[in-house]
Design a protein around this motif. Structure first.
Motif, PDB file in Angstrom:
ATOM      1  N   THR A   1       0.824  -1.209   0.000  1.00 57.99           N
ATOM      2  CA  THR A   1       0.000   0.000   0.000  1.00 57.99           C
ATOM      3  C   THR A   1       0.855   1.256   0.000  1.00 57.99           C
ATOM      4  OG1 THR A   1      -1.700  -1.201   1.253  1.00 57.99           O
ATOM      5  CG2 THR A   1      -1.867   1.184   1.193  1.00 57.99           C
ATOM      6  N   CYS A   2       1.917   1.257   0.785  1.00 61.37           N
ATOM      7  CA  CYS A   2       2.789   2.437   0.828  1.00 61.37           C
ATOM      8  C   CYS A   2       3.526   2.626  -0.494  1.00 61.37           C
ATOM      9  CB  CYS A   2       3.790   2.311   1.980  1.00 61.37           C
ATOM     10  SG  CYS A   2       3.037   2.461   3.625  1.00 61.37           S
ATOM     11  N   ARG A   3       3.899   1.529  -1.147  1.00 59.06           N
ATOM     12  CA  ARG A   3       4.596   1.649  -2.435  1.00 59.06           C
ATOM     13  C   ARG A   3       3.667   2.181  -3.519  1.00 59.06           C
ATOM     14  NH1 ARG A   3       5.159  -1.684  -6.735  1.00 59.06           N
ATOM     15  NH2 ARG A   3       4.192  -3.462  -5.677  1.00 59.06           N
ATOM     16  N   ILE A   4       2.403   1.753  -3.482  1.00 56.46           N
ATOM     17  CA  ILE A   4       1.462   2.175  -4.513  1.00 56.46           C
ATOM     18  C   ILE A   4       0.997   3.606  -4.297  1.00 56.46           C
ATOM     19  CG2 ILE A   4      -0.872   1.785  -5.404  1.00 56.46           C
ATOM     20  CD1 ILE A   4      -0.437  -1.177  -4.950  1.00 56.46           C
ATOM     21  N   LEU A   5       0.592   3.927  -3.066  1.00 58.70           N
ATOM     22  CA  LEU A   5      -0.076   5.209  -2.795  1.00 58.70           C
ATOM     23  C   LEU A   5       0.888   6.328  -2.472  1.00 58.70           C
ATOM     24  CD1 LEU A   5      -3.101   3.900  -0.715  1.00 58.70           C
ATOM     25  CD2 LEU A   5      -2.935   4.260  -3.181  1.00 58.70           C
ATOM     26  N   ARG A   6       2.131   6.014  -2.143  1.00 57.33           N
ATOM     27  CA  ARG A   6       3.147   7.026  -1.862  1.00 57.33           C
ATOM     28  C   ARG A   6       2.667   8.068  -0.856  1.00 57.33           C
ATOM     29  NH1 ARG A   6       8.190   5.508  -3.726  1.00 57.33           N
ATOM     30  NH2 ARG A   6       7.948   4.387  -5.678  1.00 57.33           N
TER      31      ARG A   6
ATOM     32  N   ALA B   1       2.444   0.945  -9.822  1.00 58.19           N
ATOM     33  CA  ALA B   1       2.502   2.340  -9.391  1.00 58.19           C
ATOM     34  C   ALA B   1       3.679   2.533  -8.457  1.00 58.19           C
ATOM     35  CB  ALA B   1       1.210   2.731  -8.681  1.00 58.19           C
ATOM     36  N   GLN B   2       4.775   2.947  -9.001  1.00 57.73           N
ATOM     37  CA  GLN B   2       5.980   3.194  -8.221  1.00 57.73           C
ATOM     38  C   GLN B   2       6.956   3.999  -9.066  1.00 57.73           C
ATOM     39  OE1 GLN B   2       8.316  -0.311  -7.528  1.00 57.73           O
ATOM     40  NE2 GLN B   2       7.525  -1.307  -9.349  1.00 57.73           N
ATOM     41  N   LYS B   3       7.808   4.728  -8.444  1.00 59.43           N
ATOM     42  CA  LYS B   3       8.878   5.452  -9.114  1.00 59.43           C
ATOM     43  C   LYS B   3       8.350   6.277 -10.291  1.00 59.43           C
ATOM     44  CE  LYS B   3      12.337   1.979  -7.967  1.00 59.43           C
ATOM     45  NZ  LYS B   3      13.340   1.061  -8.467  1.00 59.43           N
ATOM     46  N   PRO B   4       8.774   7.464 -10.532  1.00 63.22           N
ATOM     47  CA  PRO B   4       9.837   8.108  -9.799  1.00 63.22           C
ATOM     48  C   PRO B   4       9.363   9.047  -8.702  1.00 63.22           C
ATOM     49  CG  PRO B   4       9.432   9.290 -11.805  1.00 63.22           C
ATOM     50  CD  PRO B   4       8.460   8.137 -11.779  1.00 63.22           C
ATOM     51  N   GLY B   5       8.077   9.121  -8.386  1.00 61.93           N
ATOM     52  CA  GLY B   5       7.681  10.040  -7.331  1.00 61.93           C
ATOM     53  C   GLY B   5       6.221   9.913  -7.005  1.00 61.93           C
ATOM     54  N   ARG B   6       5.735  10.802  -6.136  1.00 64.50           N
ATOM     55  CA  ARG B   6       4.346  10.789  -5.730  1.00 64.50           C
ATOM     56  C   ARG B   6       3.553  11.695  -6.640  1.00 64.50           C
ATOM     57  NH1 ARG B   6       4.601  13.388  -0.469  1.00 64.50           N
ATOM     58  NH2 ARG B   6       2.347  13.258  -0.613  1.00 64.50           N
ATOM     59  N   TRP B   7       2.232  11.417  -6.702  1.00 57.55           N
ATOM     60  CA  TRP B   7       1.353  12.182  -7.563  1.00 57.55           C
ATOM     61  C   TRP B   7       0.210  12.743  -6.756  1.00 57.55           C
ATOM     62  CZ3 TRP B   7       3.723  12.770 -11.958  1.00 57.55           C
ATOM     63  CH2 TRP B   7       4.642  11.809 -12.339  1.00 57.55           C
ATOM     64  N   ASN B   8      -0.142  13.977  -7.060  1.00 55.34           N
ATOM     65  CA  ASN B   8      -1.273  14.563  -6.371  1.00 55.34           C
ATOM     66  C   ASN B   8      -2.542  14.337  -7.168  1.00 55.34           C
ATOM     67  OD1 ASN B   8      -1.292  16.443  -8.487  1.00 55.34           O
ATOM     68  ND2 ASN B   8       0.090  17.839  -7.379  1.00 55.34           N
ATOM     69  N   SER B   9      -3.654  14.861  -6.682  1.00 58.86           N
ATOM     70  CA  SER B   9      -4.941  14.570  -7.307  1.00 58.86           C
ATOM     71  C   SER B   9      -5.096  15.219  -8.669  1.00 58.86           C
ATOM     72  CB  SER B   9      -6.073  15.051  -6.385  1.00 58.86           C
ATOM     73  OG  SER B   9      -5.955  16.446  -6.149  1.00 58.86           O
ATOM     74  N   THR B  10      -4.222  16.117  -9.045  1.00 57.17           N
ATOM     75  CA  THR B  10      -4.310  16.737 -10.365  1.00 57.17           C
ATOM     76  C   THR B  10      -3.457  16.020 -11.381  1.00 57.17           C
ATOM     77  OG1 THR B  10      -2.482  18.244  -9.906  1.00 57.17           O
ATOM     78  CG2 THR B  10      -4.694  18.985  -9.292  1.00 57.17           C
ATOM     79  N   GLY B  11      -2.694  15.004 -10.932  1.00 58.40           N
ATOM     80  CA  GLY B  11      -1.849  14.254 -11.857  1.00 58.40           C
ATOM     81  C   GLY B  11      -0.490  14.872 -12.045  1.00 58.40           C
ATOM     82  N   GLU B  12      -0.131  15.875 -11.255  1.00 59.60           N
ATOM     83  CA  GLU B  12       1.169  16.515 -11.408  1.00 59.60           C
ATOM     84  C   GLU B  12       2.164  15.856 -10.468  1.00 59.60           C
ATOM     85  OE1 GLU B  12       0.370  20.527 -10.555  1.00 59.60           O
ATOM     86  OE2 GLU B  12      -0.660  20.945 -12.436  1.00 59.60           O
ATOM     87  N   GLY B  13       3.350  15.603 -10.957  1.00 57.22           N
ATOM     88  CA  GLY B  13       4.332  14.911 -10.157  1.00 57.22           C
ATOM     89  C   GLY B  13       5.537  15.777  -9.863  1.00 57.22           C
ATOM     90  N   ASN B  14       6.706  15.144  -9.773  1.00 53.25           N
ATOM     91  CA  ASN B  14       7.913  15.859  -9.392  1.00 53.25           C
ATOM     92  C   ASN B  14       8.866  16.020 -10.563  1.00 53.25           C
ATOM     93  OD1 ASN B  14       8.589  13.232  -9.692  1.00 53.25           O
ATOM     94  ND2 ASN B  14       9.587  12.996  -7.698  1.00 53.25           N
ATOM     95  N   GLY B  15       8.289  16.285 -11.715  1.00 48.68           N
ATOM     96  CA  GLY B  15       9.150  16.535 -12.854  1.00 48.68           C
ATOM     97  C   GLY B  15       9.058  15.497 -13.936  1.00 48.68           C
ATOM     98  N   SER B  16       8.371  14.373 -13.692  1.00 46.31           N
ATOM     99  CA  SER B  16       8.232  13.320 -14.678  1.00 46.31           C
ATOM    100  C   SER B  16       6.787  13.253 -15.122  1.00 46.31           C
ATOM    101  CB  SER B  16       8.635  11.979 -14.071  1.00 46.31           C
ATOM    102  OG  SER B  16       9.972  12.024 -13.632  1.00 46.31           O
ATOM    103  N   SER B  17       6.558  12.665 -16.284  1.00 42.47           N
ATOM    104  CA  SER B  17       5.206  12.580 -16.801  1.00 42.47           C
ATOM    105  C   SER B  17       4.391  11.603 -16.011  1.00 42.47           C
ATOM    106  CB  SER B  17       5.222  12.155 -18.271  1.00 42.47           C
ATOM    107  OG  SER B  17       5.667  10.828 -18.372  1.00 42.47           O
ATOM    108  N   VAL B  18       3.089  11.753 -16.055  1.00 44.05           N
ATOM    109  CA  VAL B  18       2.202  10.853 -15.341  1.00 44.05           C
ATOM    110  C   VAL B  18       2.334   9.441 -15.851  1.00 44.05           C
ATOM    111  CG1 VAL B  18      -0.201  10.327 -14.854  1.00 44.05           C
ATOM    112  CG2 VAL B  18       0.576  12.691 -14.786  1.00 44.05           C
ATOM    113  N   SER B  19       2.424   9.268 -17.146  1.00 40.83           N
ATOM    114  CA  SER B  19       2.540   7.927 -17.718  1.00 40.83           C
ATOM    115  C   SER B  19       3.812   7.248 -17.259  1.00 40.83           C
ATOM    116  CB  SER B  19       2.489   7.989 -19.247  1.00 40.83           C
ATOM    117  OG  SER B  19       3.565   8.786 -19.735  1.00 40.83           O
ATOM    118  N   GLU B  20       4.878   7.993 -17.083  1.00 35.42           N
ATOM    119  CA  GLU B  20       6.130   7.406 -16.601  1.00 35.42           C
ATOM    120  C   GLU B  20       5.971   6.968 -15.142  1.00 35.42           C
ATOM    121  OE1 GLU B  20       8.944  10.443 -17.181  1.00 35.42           O
ATOM    122  OE2 GLU B  20       9.387   9.919 -19.244  1.00 35.42           O
ATOM    123  N   GLY B  21       5.210   7.739 -14.366  1.00 35.73           N
ATOM    124  CA  GLY B  21       5.077   7.421 -12.949  1.00 35.73           C
ATOM    125  C   GLY B  21       4.359   6.139 -12.715  1.00 35.73           C
TER     126      GLY B  21
END
Length: 341
Positions: free
Chosen positions: A113-118, A319-339
């Motif tokens: 759960t922690c790996r998926i939901l970050r 659902a893992q790497k490279p970062g966490r995603w918020n409810s708008t689909g924005e991450g930490n510099g990588s595309s949503v599809s990559e995440g």
């Protein structure tokens, strides 16, 4: 008053009820393992090792349950000193083994759960630490089941050890009820918490609902945990060895069913990829004429949004790497599809 015939009959019923559940959880475990080995791009994770260990402990408990049933079926009122000790030992063993076989899968679910939901780091640490503490308490509970009498064998055979000294029965039962309550609360946590996070993601409703459904099967194990908790309380003040054996076997039955649902809840979210692969293979071989996958994964719905090209399977298993995603689909510099790939 419980007769030996009633005890023998219930023992056979318990065996007939639990083995189908064991077969089902083993099948789902095999599907999960195949999916992780064949379709996982990032290698195995901690939960894979823990869930595999949990399955092994579950098989040991299934074998012990059958051994207990066999011992129950030779119990006779006319020969208690010879027929009861073996049944008593296996009853205690099967019930105490539940501490391991039910507690360890929850640790695997925590890592998954922690790996998926970050979630935030503090929340990850809190959830995993809580499950570790639960397993430590379970280990202590297992030990308590066998050290409450001196000599230990006197717990199972008071006829051979008439001067055996034991703790008050309430010590072990109160402890078992406390750990069972924590276990049930953990099931509620892992059934409800992921739903709040998944529901806030920008995904088609059907994907959110299906993902929440896959991760909320623990509710069933929670129900069985509370039934088992009530069953534990029925042992208070029991002195008749046949009645005690009957109630211990009923607790073992509820333990078995709860165990199977916990293991299924841990395995099922990662199982659909192998189902999809088998469905495609059937269609290619001409054995299936269905125009679309029965699980709805063969066609991706044309719904606009950052998660419109992500299947529920990809969300749950990769659902893992490279970062966490918020409810708008924005991450930490990588595309949503990559995440989520």
């Amino acid at each position: 008053m419980v007769t030996t015939n009633e005890l023998h009959q219930f023992a056979r019923q318990a065996s007939a009820i639990t083995w189908p559940f064991t077969a089902l959880s083993t099948l789902i475990f095999a599907m999960r393992t195949s999916s992780r080995l064949c379709f996982n791009k990032y290698g195995l994770a901690w939960e894979d090792l823990i869930i595999t260990l949990s399955w092994g402990l579950n098989i040991i408990r299934a074998a012990a349950m059958q051994k207990s049933v066999d011992a129950y079926q030779v119990v006779e009122l006319t020969n208690l000193p010879e027929s009861v000790p073996a049944a008593s030992f296996w009853a205690v063993f099967v019930d105490s083994w539940a501490f391991f076989s039910i507690g360890i899968p929850k640790l695997g679910i925590a890592f998954l759960t922690c790996r998926i939901l970050r979630p935030p780091r503090w929340l990850q640490t809190s959830v995993i630490s809580f499950c570790i503490v639960l397993n430590v308490l379970a280990t202590v509970g297992f030990i308590l089941c066998f050290v409450q009498c001196s000599p230990v064998a006197g717990q199972f055979n008071p006829w051979k050890y008439p001067h055996v000294k034991c703790w008050d029965q309430r010590v072990q039962l109160d402890y078992a009820c406390a750990v069972s309550s924590l276990s049930a609360l953990t099931d509620i946590l892992f059934s409800v918490w992921p739903g709040f996070i998944i529901w806030n993601l920008q995904m088609p409703t059907w994907k959110r609902v299906s993902a929440m459904g896959l991760m909320s099967i623990g509710i069933a194990s929670c129900i069985f945990a509370f039934i088992k908790l009530y069953s534990n309380t029925t042992l208070f003040g029991v002195s008749d060895p046949i009645v005690e054996l009957d109630r211990a076997l009923r607790i073992a039955l509820w333990n078995r069913v709860e165990n199977e649902f916990v293991l299924t809840a841990a395995c099922l979210p990662a199982a659909p990829p192998i189902i999809r692969a088998c469905s495609r293979a059937l269609r290619r071989s001409g054995l299936s004429t269905s125009p679309s996958n029965m699980y709805g994964y063969s066609r991706k719905p044309k719904v606009p949004g950052p998660y419109s090209d992500i299947t529920t399977v990809e969300l749950v298993t990769n659902a893992q790497k490279p970062g966490r995603w918020n409810s708008t689909g924005e991450g930490n510099g990588s595309s949503v599809s990559e995440g989520f790939k």
